[in-house]
Write a protein that holds these residues in place. Structure first.
Motif, PDB file in Angstrom:
ATOM      1  N   PHE A 265       9.024   0.089  -4.036  1.00  0.00           N
ATOM      2  CA  PHE A 265       7.882  -0.272  -4.806  1.00  0.00           C
ATOM      3  C   PHE A 265       6.772  -0.580  -4.026  1.00  0.00           C
ATOM      4  CE2 PHE A 265      12.064  -1.063  -6.989  1.00  0.00           C
ATOM      5  CZ  PHE A 265      11.860  -0.489  -8.063  1.00  0.00           C
ATOM      6  N   GLU A 266       5.393  -0.277  -4.572  1.00  0.00           N
ATOM      7  CA  GLU A 266       4.396  -0.531  -3.869  1.00  0.00           C
ATOM      8  C   GLU A 266       3.971  -1.735  -4.388  1.00  0.00           C
ATOM      9  OE1 GLU A 266       1.708   3.017  -4.490  1.00  0.00           O
ATOM     10  OE2 GLU A 266       3.214   4.265  -2.896  1.00  0.00           O
ATOM     11  N   PHE A 267       2.953  -2.448  -3.661  1.00  0.00           N
ATOM     12  CA  PHE A 267       2.153  -3.437  -4.207  1.00  0.00           C
ATOM     13  C   PHE A 267       0.949  -3.741  -3.354  1.00  0.00           C
ATOM     14  CE2 PHE A 267       4.320  -5.604  -0.640  1.00  0.00           C
ATOM     15  CZ  PHE A 267       3.458  -6.256  -0.153  1.00  0.00           C
ATOM     16  N   THR A 268       0.014  -4.495  -3.999  1.00  0.00           N
ATOM     17  CA  THR A 268      -1.235  -4.819  -3.402  1.00  0.00           C
ATOM     18  C   THR A 268      -1.504  -6.461  -3.376  1.00  0.00           C
ATOM     19  OG1 THR A 268      -2.302  -4.728  -5.476  1.00  0.00           O
ATOM     20  CG2 THR A 268      -2.347  -2.854  -4.135  1.00  0.00           C
ATOM     21  N   LEU A 269      -2.357  -6.961  -2.697  1.00  0.00           N
ATOM     22  CA  LEU A 269      -2.617  -8.390  -2.652  1.00  0.00           C
ATOM     23  C   LEU A 269      -3.971  -8.542  -3.214  1.00  0.00           C
ATOM     24  CD1 LEU A 269      -1.376  -9.488   0.876  1.00  0.00           C
ATOM     25  CD2 LEU A 269      -0.312  -9.680  -1.228  1.00  0.00           C
ATOM     26  N   ALA A 270      -3.779  -8.854  -4.487  1.00  0.00           N
ATOM     27  CA  ALA A 270      -5.297  -9.116  -5.425  1.00  0.00           C
ATOM     28  C   ALA A 270      -5.555 -10.520  -5.488  1.00  0.00           C
ATOM     29  CB  ALA A 270      -4.613  -8.528  -6.910  1.00  0.00           C
ATOM     30  N   GLY A 271      -6.734 -10.657  -5.556  1.00  0.00           N
ATOM     31  CA  GLY A 271      -7.659 -11.849  -5.702  1.00  0.00           C
ATOM     32  C   GLY A 271      -9.163 -11.586  -5.875  1.00  0.00           C
ATOM     33  N   ASP A 272      -9.758 -12.262  -6.653  1.00  0.00           N
ATOM     34  CA  ASP A 272     -11.432 -12.013  -6.838  1.00  0.00           C
ATOM     35  C   ASP A 272     -12.067 -13.164  -7.162  1.00  0.00           C
ATOM     36  OD1 ASP A 272     -10.317 -12.408  -9.392  1.00  0.00           O
ATOM     37  OD2 ASP A 272     -10.993 -10.346 -10.004  1.00  0.00           O
ATOM     38  N   VAL A 273     -11.288 -14.332  -7.250  1.00  0.00           N
ATOM     39  CA  VAL A 273     -12.099 -15.834  -7.094  1.00  0.00           C
ATOM     40  C   VAL A 273     -11.908 -16.536  -5.993  1.00  0.00           C
ATOM     41  CG1 VAL A 273     -12.195 -17.869  -8.608  1.00  0.00           C
ATOM     42  CG2 VAL A 273     -11.741 -15.530  -9.942  1.00  0.00           C
ATOM     43  N   PHE A 274     -12.993 -16.978  -5.509  1.00  0.00           N
ATOM     44  CA  PHE A 274     -12.922 -17.928  -4.428  1.00  0.00           C
ATOM     45  C   PHE A 274     -13.006 -19.381  -4.712  1.00  0.00           C
ATOM     46  CE2 PHE A 274     -14.808 -14.103  -3.049  1.00  0.00           C
ATOM     47  CZ  PHE A 274     -14.498 -13.877  -1.569  1.00  0.00           C
ATOM     48  N   GLU A 275     -12.348 -20.344  -3.920  1.00  0.00           N
ATOM     49  CA  GLU A 275     -12.277 -21.647  -4.309  1.00  0.00           C
ATOM     50  C   GLU A 275     -12.615 -22.137  -3.224  1.00  0.00           C
ATOM     51  OE1 GLU A 275      -8.030 -22.413  -5.289  1.00  0.00           O
ATOM     52  OE2 GLU A 275      -8.139 -21.140  -6.997  1.00  0.00           O
ATOM     53  N   ARG A 276     -13.208 -23.314  -3.375  1.00  0.00           N
ATOM     54  CA  ARG A 276     -13.826 -24.385  -2.152  1.00  0.00           C
ATOM     55  C   ARG A 276     -12.700 -25.236  -1.503  1.00  0.00           C
ATOM     56  NH1 ARG A 276     -19.157 -26.279  -1.039  1.00  0.00           N
ATOM     57  NH2 ARG A 276     -19.831 -25.553  -2.986  1.00  0.00           N
TER      58      ARG A 276
ATOM     59  N   GLY B  81       0.793  -1.286  -0.084  1.00  0.00           N
ATOM     60  CA  GLY B  81      -0.048  -0.010  -0.056  1.00  0.00           C
ATOM     61  C   GLY B  81       0.866   1.460  -0.206  1.00  0.00           C
ATOM     62  N   ARG B  82       0.137   2.456  -0.143  1.00  0.00           N
ATOM     63  CA  ARG B  82       1.056   3.642  -0.233  1.00  0.00           C
ATOM     64  C   ARG B  82       1.562   3.953   1.196  1.00  0.00           C
ATOM     65  NH1 ARG B  82       0.917   7.132  -4.121  1.00  0.00           N
ATOM     66  NH2 ARG B  82      -0.717   5.903  -5.104  1.00  0.00           N
ATOM     67  N   LEU B  83       2.690   4.411   1.184  1.00  0.00           N
ATOM     68  CA  LEU B  83       3.492   5.176   2.300  1.00  0.00           C
ATOM     69  C   LEU B  83       3.143   6.404   2.583  1.00  0.00           C
ATOM     70  CD1 LEU B  83       6.718   3.137   2.083  1.00  0.00           C
ATOM     71  CD2 LEU B  83       4.747   2.320   3.180  1.00  0.00           C
ATOM     72  N   SER B  84       3.233   7.065   3.797  1.00  0.00           N
ATOM     73  CA  SER B  84       3.068   8.437   3.965  1.00  0.00           C
ATOM     74  C   SER B  84       4.087   9.194   3.746  1.00  0.00           C
ATOM     75  CB  SER B  84       2.901   8.700   5.432  1.00  0.00           C
ATOM     76  OG  SER B  84       4.074   8.167   6.155  1.00  0.00           O
ATOM     77  N   ARG B  85       4.279  10.509   3.365  1.00  0.00           N
ATOM     78  CA  ARG B  85       5.377  11.272   3.018  1.00  0.00           C
ATOM     79  C   ARG B  85       6.407  11.059   3.936  1.00  0.00           C
ATOM     80  NH1 ARG B  85       5.285  17.829   1.245  1.00  0.00           N
ATOM     81  NH2 ARG B  85       7.317  18.013   1.063  1.00  0.00           N
ATOM     82  N   ARG B  86       6.017  11.330   5.286  1.00  0.00           N
ATOM     83  CA  ARG B  86       7.038  11.091   6.313  1.00  0.00           C
ATOM     84  C   ARG B  86       7.760   9.969   6.290  1.00  0.00           C
ATOM     85  NH1 ARG B  86       5.546  10.777  12.669  1.00  0.00           N
ATOM     86  NH2 ARG B  86       7.624  10.588  13.432  1.00  0.00           N
TER      87      ARG B  86
END
Length: 321
Positions: free
Chosen positions: A199-210, A183-188
């Motif tokens: 480098f920024e990253f996110t955790l992405a996922g939109d499909v569920f699995e049983r 996620g985004r870091l503060s300026r401080r």
């Protein structure tokens, strides 16, 4: 702040130990292949395991043969051991079992990380680069690249243990090879990191699995009108709950549990018409007794461009520590 004196003692001991390694007064063990350490400075979930998996995939895509070594936190291994896909997380730890299942790499665990690394290289001689998961403070293991994973929300009051959540000070990040920000870091904070590449990253996922049959998949719309229970035994359960709600899943119950929680069947009880949602880290521990209507949300690190290229570039250069 009654814990501040203890925090000061912890800081002095930890910093002195690092300096002993830095100046050669304690021996650093070098391996015949380059080592990338992936770690963090704070206790709590920062996205470190998804980053280790992302890095393994990036290295493999570039023709490298990576292996992974980990302490195996929460496991029961004495000495060192290889973790096979489908292994018992009670024995080996949840994160190593998850990485063995998803990385396609050999995974070895042991409190003595250099010993685990040597065992991995002996068993898998084709491995040409090692990823040390959660090894930032394990200074006996020599490293060529340090990757520090940062989630600003886990830094809390910026104090060292036990008065705060930090294993090392924020300035330690600025001494690493690269920082990967969840996620985004503060300026401080960005200013405190000085010239270290971020480098920024996110955790992405939109499909569920049983959970009982990972080949069966669905989207969040499948849970509309159902009583949905969300469970998470990770460093920051609230991040998982927020992600589900951002996907449009209405949660009627949240079950936050401690990181590395040892699950039992009682933890996953739900009513006949209910749905239980969990993370992959939970699923590796609950698969044997999870109710039929349990679903897991796989997530992967989605990284800002250029991070993998920089890490590989640094791997090809001279050792940094």
């Amino acid at each position: 702040m009654a814990l501040l004196p203890l925090s000061l003692v912890f800081s002095l001991v930890a910093d002195a130990r690092r300096q002993l390694y830095r100046f050669g007064l304690l021996r650093i063990e070098r391996l015949p292949v380059p080592v990338v350490v992936v770690g963090n400075i704070a206790v709590g979930g920062s996205g470190k395991t998804p980053v280790a998996l992302w890095l393994a995939a990036e290295l493999r895509s570039r023709g490298r043969v990576p292996g992974i070594v980990s302490r195996g936190y929460g496991g029961q291994v004495e000495g060192v051991a290889e973790v096979m896909p489908g292994a018992d997380p009670v024995c080996f730890g949840d994160e190593p079992v998850l990485m063995a299942a998803l990385s396609g790499c050999p995974v070895f665990v042991g409190r003595d990380r250099p010993a685990a690394a040597r065992a991995l290289l002996q068993s898998h001689p084709r491995v040409d680069v090692l990823i040390a998961d959660d090894g930032l403070q394990h200074y006996r293991l020599g490293r060529d690249v340090e990757v520090v994973v940062v989630d600003e929300a886990t830094l809390g009051n910026r104090l060292r243990l036990p008065a705060g959540p930090l294993r090392e000070s924020v300035t330690r990040i600025a001494q690493s090879s690269v920082a990967l920000a969840h996620g985004r870091l503060s300026r401080r904070l960005r200013e405190a990191l000085a010239d270290v590449p971020v480098f920024e990253f996110t955790l992405a996922g939109d499909v569920f699995e049983r959970v009982g049959d990972r080949s069966e998949r669905c989207g969040p719309a499948a849970f509309k009108g159902r009583r949905v229970i969300a469970m998470a035994g990770i460093g920051r359960p609230e991040r998982f709950f927020a992600q589900l709600e951002a996907m449009g899943v209405a949660l009627e119950e949240r079950r936050p549990l401690p990181d590395h929680h040892a699950y039992s069947a009682a933890d996953v009880r739900i009513g006949g018409g209910d749905v239980l949602l969990m993370t992959e880290k939970d699923a590796v521990k609950c698969a044997a007794f999870a109710p039929a209507n349990s679903w897991v949300l796989p997530v992967r690190a989605r990284m800002e461009p250029g991070a993998a290229e920089l890490i590989v570039e640094k791997l090809d250069g001279p050792p940094t520590a």
